[in-house]
Scaffold this motif. Structure first.
Motif, PDB file in Angstrom:
ATOM      1  N   GLU B 712      -2.498  32.421  25.505  1.00  0.00           N
ATOM      2  CA  GLU B 712      -1.849  33.548  24.827  1.00  0.00           C
ATOM      3  C   GLU B 712      -2.722  34.107  23.707  1.00  0.00           C
ATOM      4  O   GLU B 712      -3.272  33.357  22.902  1.00  0.00           O
ATOM      5  N   GLU B 713      -2.824  35.421  23.675  1.00  0.00           N
ATOM      6  CA  GLU B 713      -3.676  36.082  22.677  1.00  0.00           C
ATOM      7  C   GLU B 713      -2.981  37.320  22.140  1.00  0.00           C
ATOM      8  O   GLU B 713      -2.104  37.886  22.784  1.00  0.00           O
ATOM      9  N   TRP B 714      -3.453  37.771  20.997  1.00  0.00           N
ATOM     10  CA  TRP B 714      -2.835  38.917  20.322  1.00  0.00           C
ATOM     11  C   TRP B 714      -3.953  39.894  19.934  1.00  0.00           C
ATOM     12  O   TRP B 714      -4.262  40.043  18.761  1.00  0.00           O
ATOM     13  N   PRO B 715      -4.541  40.551  20.903  1.00  0.00           N
ATOM     14  CA  PRO B 715      -5.721  41.368  20.633  1.00  0.00           C
ATOM     15  C   PRO B 715      -5.387  42.836  20.329  1.00  0.00           C
ATOM     16  O   PRO B 715      -4.435  43.396  20.872  1.00  0.00           O
ATOM     17  N   PHE B 716      -6.202  43.421  19.483  1.00  0.00           N
ATOM     18  CA  PHE B 716      -6.026  44.834  19.111  1.00  0.00           C
ATOM     19  C   PHE B 716      -7.325  45.588  19.333  1.00  0.00           C
ATOM     20  O   PHE B 716      -8.414  45.045  19.131  1.00  0.00           O
ATOM     21  N   ARG B 717      -7.184  46.817  19.754  1.00  0.00           N
ATOM     22  CA  ARG B 717      -8.363  47.675  19.872  1.00  0.00           C
ATOM     23  C   ARG B 717      -7.982  49.047  19.320  1.00  0.00           C
ATOM     24  O   ARG B 717      -6.943  49.582  19.688  1.00  0.00           O
ATOM     25  N   ALA B 718      -8.830  49.567  18.453  1.00  0.00           N
ATOM     26  CA  ALA B 718      -8.592  50.867  17.820  1.00  0.00           C
ATOM     27  C   ALA B 718      -7.167  50.951  17.267  1.00  0.00           C
ATOM     28  O   ALA B 718      -6.459  51.936  17.450  1.00  0.00           O
ATOM     29  N   GLY B 719      -6.744  49.872  16.618  1.00  0.00           N
ATOM     30  CA  GLY B 719      -5.447  49.891  15.958  1.00  0.00           C
ATOM     31  C   GLY B 719      -4.270  49.628  16.870  1.00  0.00           C
ATOM     32  O   GLY B 719      -3.128  49.606  16.425  1.00  0.00           O
ATOM     33  N   GLU B 720      -4.524  49.434  18.151  1.00  0.00           N
ATOM     34  CA  GLU B 720      -3.413  49.281  19.083  1.00  0.00           C
ATOM     35  C   GLU B 720      -3.364  47.914  19.718  1.00  0.00           C
ATOM     36  O   GLU B 720      -4.415  47.361  20.071  1.00  0.00           O
TER      37      GLU B 720
END
Ligand code: FES
Ligand code: FES
Lengths: 166, 821
Positions: B712-720
């Motif tokens: 399980e991961e909680w990744p963000f890209r460009a604020g999303e």
């Protein structure tokens, strides 16, 4: 008046009964079952085909009702959790799920039961590996699957025993 | 009764210790409330407690008969949808709802300006609003709410709402939050950065502790953020009646908190609001505080006079979040040559997301329970939670204690190896003792940690295997502890944490009213078992009415692993009073003292002569004739446990549960792929009330830990949020989940109901480090962050062997190519 398209008359076969309802033609089978036929036993966890909570049987095969249009299900036999029991007598998978503690919150349970029913209604007793594989499209966040697998195996054994006695 | 034989039973004693006759039920209650004492427990005599079996609500669950919040449909209802921010951080310049409002079928739209009230689950950080007033702080932050005749129209209307944003720089990491050149999410003139909460605590002589150490170990760890992902999406139905009363049916673990905050936000007297918690389709901490959609639905039901339902989409569930905080740790431990800990200094940095949620408590929890598992004579803790432009983090199963457990148990194995100690024996040697007090003032009572370690390691033959398996195979152990409910309520008050009413019907049925929420953890069956045991009836004779603020006395909610201990004790208190009344009138009939009256098998009898007996129904009627209606109240207030320092309110609990996990893994040394083959978990539950249910809780905890350990991961890209769906956000399927063996250890806690403690959260905690330790055993290298992915495995192996190239060298056949003919 709303933006929704005109309702049409849907003729469905659900749990052995012919039912009719007026519904928007773009509604999924999941929505029609729950909202128009008041069969709220079928659940949803994503409405995108990811979780399996909405599994029903269409002609005895597990189908994700959130991805099926009700209009397309018209010529088919649909079975939901409400149609699993034989009157007051629970289906062997229901009985085993209850006994084994396979339903914790019980929200994923109807989906698992339908997948399991399709599996155990086939002849033979499935191995644990086959059971694990069969339910791999249903997510459960409560049980760790341990007791679900145990329950399906128990139901399958009981059905096999009943078949040999009969 | 499932078991027909009459077990030996406990006797009814007058709780005041004398035979003074009680004249009425009311008087009985008030007398009894002063000194609740119970008949002595006789484990061999339990007729209900300890038996395995289906939960009370199993049969309605498997038939689809139960109505969860989203299964409720009311005549003339409206469907609500929330417009959510597309920006991670921005000022809202203008919201134009006119086009949306003009859409046929749209009934009303509200924005932040309509409900400009700040609230927060913790009174110390009221930083949320139902919808953004002028600033949005994460992609998914609610801005407006539309209600329409049908769902499709409501969705269509969202697209017609025009929002003009002025983007602000987004703060997307702990490092960025600590910078002073980025805008503050929540203006705070006392700071120049985005720190939300700082905690600095020191106990014992830390400096001397490190000075006296033979070895000091210092490591850094990162625990990735995760989410609960209950299969039930959050849902609420709100109805405002012609009587001007508001009813909310909400998928909530905490109906009482929703009740309180709905009253404050809507500006209505709480007496005019009724919150009902139908069965909840999984919570895991994700449904423990009032949510924007619940308050918006309530507001719009009142505004339109029509019932309003809002069900979040799965994507919105990822935005509602309140999941596990990502935490970075610095962990410094001083030990003697024999491994005895001399001091620990733990530093934690928590990525809190955009709002406070339970975050102040979470910050304390990353440090508070460090001392409850192993003996730590000197302890320093520095915690720091920051705001970032991400969905708000909060409590997830293990609340704040899961992350440090990963660090502590990982390092403990490292220490054992460095000192040449057996990792299991070492843990047992430094385990806290029962009936002791930790250096930070926490009272430990029953403690089965050593028994848990023994049970799990013996079952798996851990000692024979660890360090001795072939490369690519590993076994790992970890242990932990958890609360049985926080000792202090989240808002200060002197009232009980849980109340119960037990009513005995003249037909022999017993009803209990309890403010708990049933989210699958089995609270309903637990209450029925405790009452059935006390009154000698069958659990099926007990009807449990829960989670309804009009009907049930307050229970603070199904979180903090508090329900068995607190609601269980309250129910037992109430049932014991009913038992006392029944015993008194039966004793008069038998012509014996009330202490000679026993209850079991739906019968009430003279313990001195069991022939002299009557049915429970007869006894109930006799009691009703003697005292009037038999309805008794009970409550539970934890003993005063907090020490005298700021922050001492987080950590005390009337009891702690203990767990030990052993994971067995196989690692593909070429691909780094990890297969967990089995997890064995022993858990000290105090006393097991229902083995089926306790095992289920253990298995569920193991499963949830497995997901956090591996995927399980909680990744963000460009604020999303990059993966707000159940396909890309990986949770273990039946094919990823290994066989799980649950071992129940009993220690009979003196204050728990019939000796019981919790099982809902504790068993998750050791699983993640056990897997990490097993992987380390398999690859002879340690991974300091979660999730433990194949990529990290390969990198760790490379780092350990000093190579950087993982790919096999490209070669060509050694034989020369055949000459074409
Ligand atoms: S609701 Fe259909 S798969 Fe999730
Ligand atoms: S029982 Fe709760 S999700 Fe499966």
């Amino acid at each position: 008046m709303t933006v929704a398209p005109e309702k049409i008359l849907l003729r469905l076969h659900v749990n052995g009964s012919a039912v009719q309802c007026a519904a928007h033609p773009n509604k999924t089978l999941l929505e029609v079952l729950r909202e128009d036929l008041n069969l709220t036993g079928t659940k949803h966890g994503c409405e995108m085909g990811h979780c399996g909570a909405c599994t029903v049987l269409v002609d005895d095969e597990p189908v994700l009702s959130c991805l099926a249009l009700a209009i397309e299900a018209q010529e088919h036999e649909i079975r939901t959790v409400e149609g699993l029991a034989d009157g007051p007598k629970l289906h062997p998978v229901q009985q085993a799920f209850a006994e084994c503690g396979a339903a914790q919150c019980g929200y994923c349970t109807p989906g698992f039961l339908m997948t399991a029913a399709a599996l155990v209604e086939r002849p033979g007793v499935p191995t644990n590996a086959v059971i694990r594989d069969a339910i791999s499209g249903n997510l459960c966040r409560c049980t760790g699957y341990e007791k679900i697998i145990e329950a399906i195996a128990l139901a399958a054994r009981r059905m096999e025993e009943a078949a040999t006695h009969a | 009764m499932r078991e027909q034989e009459l077990p030996s039973v406990s006797t009814a004693t007058n709780p005041d210790g004398d035979a003074r006759p009680l004249t009425s039920a009311v008087e009985a209650s008030s007398v009894l409330r002063r000194a609740p004492q119970y008949p002595p427990d006789k484990p061999e005599g339990f007729s209900v407690v300890g038996k395995a079996g289906p939960k009370l609500d199993s049969f309605t669950r498997v038939t689809g008969q139960d109505r969860f919040a989203d299964d409720i449909f009311l005549p003339n209802m409206l469907f609500g949808k929330m417009l959510r921010s597309t920006q991670a951080h921005a000022r809202i310049l203008r919201i134009d709802t006119s086009k949306a409002l003009a859409l046929p079928g749209v009934v009303a739209i509200v924005t932040g300006a309509d409900i400009p009230v700040r609230y927060g689950i913790l009174p110390s950080s009221p930083d949320e609003m139902v919808m953004a007033l002028d600033t949005v702080r994460y992609v998914g932050d609610p801005i407006a709410c539309v209600v329409a005749d049908d769902e499709l129209t409501a969705e269509e209307a969202l697209a017609l709402v025009q929002v003009e944003y002025e983007p602000l720089p987004a703060v997307m990491s702990i490092d960025e939050a600590l910078r002073t050149d980025l805008p503050q999410l929540h203006p705070n003139p006392r700071r120049t950065n985005n720190i939300h909460k700082e905690v600095h605590l020191e106990f014992g002589d830390v400096e001397a502790g490190f000075a006296s150490a033979d070895r000091i170990f210092e490591d850094e760890y990162f625990f990735e953020g995760t989410t609960h992902a209950p299969i039930e999406q959050h849902a609420v139905m709100a109805q405002y009646g012609a009587d001007q009363k508001l009813t909310l049916w909400a998928a909530t673990q905490t109906p009482h908190y929703l009740h309180r905050i709905a009253a404050a936000v809507l500006g209505m007297p709480a007496s005019q609001i009724r919150v009902i918690a139908p069965p909840v389709g999984g919570g895991f901490g994700g449904k423990t505080e009032p949510f924007a959609h619940e308050l918006a639905a309530a507001f719009l039901a009142r505004k339109t006079g029509r019932p309003v339902k809002i069900t979040l989409t799965r994507q919105e569930v990822f935005y509602a979040h309140r999941g596990r905080h990502p935490v970075r740790f610095k962990l410094k431990t001083g030990v003697k040559a024999d491994g005895t800990i001399t001091a620990i200094h733990l530093q934690s940095w928590l990525d809190g997301g955009a709002y406070g949620s339970y975050g102040v408590a979470t910050t304390y929890y990353t440090g508070a329970l460090t001392t409850v598992t192993y003996k730590v004579p000197a302890y320093k803790f520095d915690g720091c939670r920051v705001f970032t432009n991400k969905p708000p983090c909060g409590p997830k199963r293990g609340h704040g204690t899961t992350q440090p457990r990963f660090a502590l148990e990982n390092q403990l194995d490292k220490i054992a190896d460095a000192l040449g100690l057996d990792a299991a024996e070492y843990r047992k040697r430094i385990a806290v003792d029962p009936n002791s007090t930790t250096v930070n003032g926490l009272r430990v009572t029953s403690c089965g940690l050593r028994e848990c370690i023994d049970a799990a390691t013996e079952r798996t033959r851990y000692k024979e295997k660890r360090g001795k398996l072939a490369r690519g195979r590993g076994i790992g152990l970890a242990a932990s502890s958890y609360l049985c409910g926080a000792g202090l309520p989240i808002y200060w008050n002197a009232m009980p944490q849980s109340g119960a009413i037990v009513k005995v019907d003249r037909g022999g049925g017993v009803t209990v009213l309890s403010g708990t929420s049933e989210c699958g953890q089995g609270s309903t069956s637990m209450l029925a078992a405790i009452i059935a045991e006390t009154l000698g009836v069958d659990p099926s004779d007990v009807s449990v009415c829960y989670g309804d603020t009009d009907l049930t006395p307050v229970d603070l909610g199904s979180y903090s692993s508090r329900v068995t201990f607190m609601a269980g004790n309250a129910a037992r208190d109430a049932a014991s009073k009913a038992r006392h009344l029944i015993a008194q009138s039966a004793a008069e009939r038998f012509g014996v003292g009330p202490d000679r009256v026993g209850f079991a098998g739906r019968r009430v009898f003279d313990l001195g002569n069991r022939e002299r007996s009557m049915t429970f129904i007869e006894a109930a009627q006799l009691a009703e004739a003697r005292w009037g209606t038999i309805a008794c109240v009970g409550s539970y207030t934890p003993p005063k446990l907090a020490a005298e320092y700021k922050g001492s309110g987080v950590g005390p609990s009337p009891a702690y549960s203990y767990s030990a996990a052993v994971a067995e893994v196989a690692v593909d040394l070429e691909t780094g792929e990890i297969t967990v083959e089995k997890i064995t978990l022993a858990h000290d539950v105090g006393r097991c009330i229902n083995a089926t249910n306790v095992e289920g809780q253990i298995e569920g905890g193991v499963y949830m830990g497995l997901g956090e350990a591996l995927m399980e991961e909680w990744p963000f890209r460009a604020g999303e949020h990059k993966i707000p769906n159940l396909l890309d956000y990986k949770t273990p399927t039946s094919l990823d989940t290994p066989p799980i063996e649950a071992i129940i250890v009993e220690t009979d806690d003196k204050e728990g109901p019939f000796g019981a403690k919790e099982a809902g959260q504790g068993p998750l905690n050791p699983v993640i480090p056990a897997i990490a330790n097993a992987v380390a055993d398999a690859i002879r290298a340690r991974i300091h962050s979660t999730p433990i992915t194949p990529e990290k495995v390969l990198k760790a192996m490379d780092a350990a062997s000093g190579t950087t190239l993982r790919l096999k060298k490209v070669t060509t056949p050694s034989k020369p190519s055949p000459v074409p003919v």
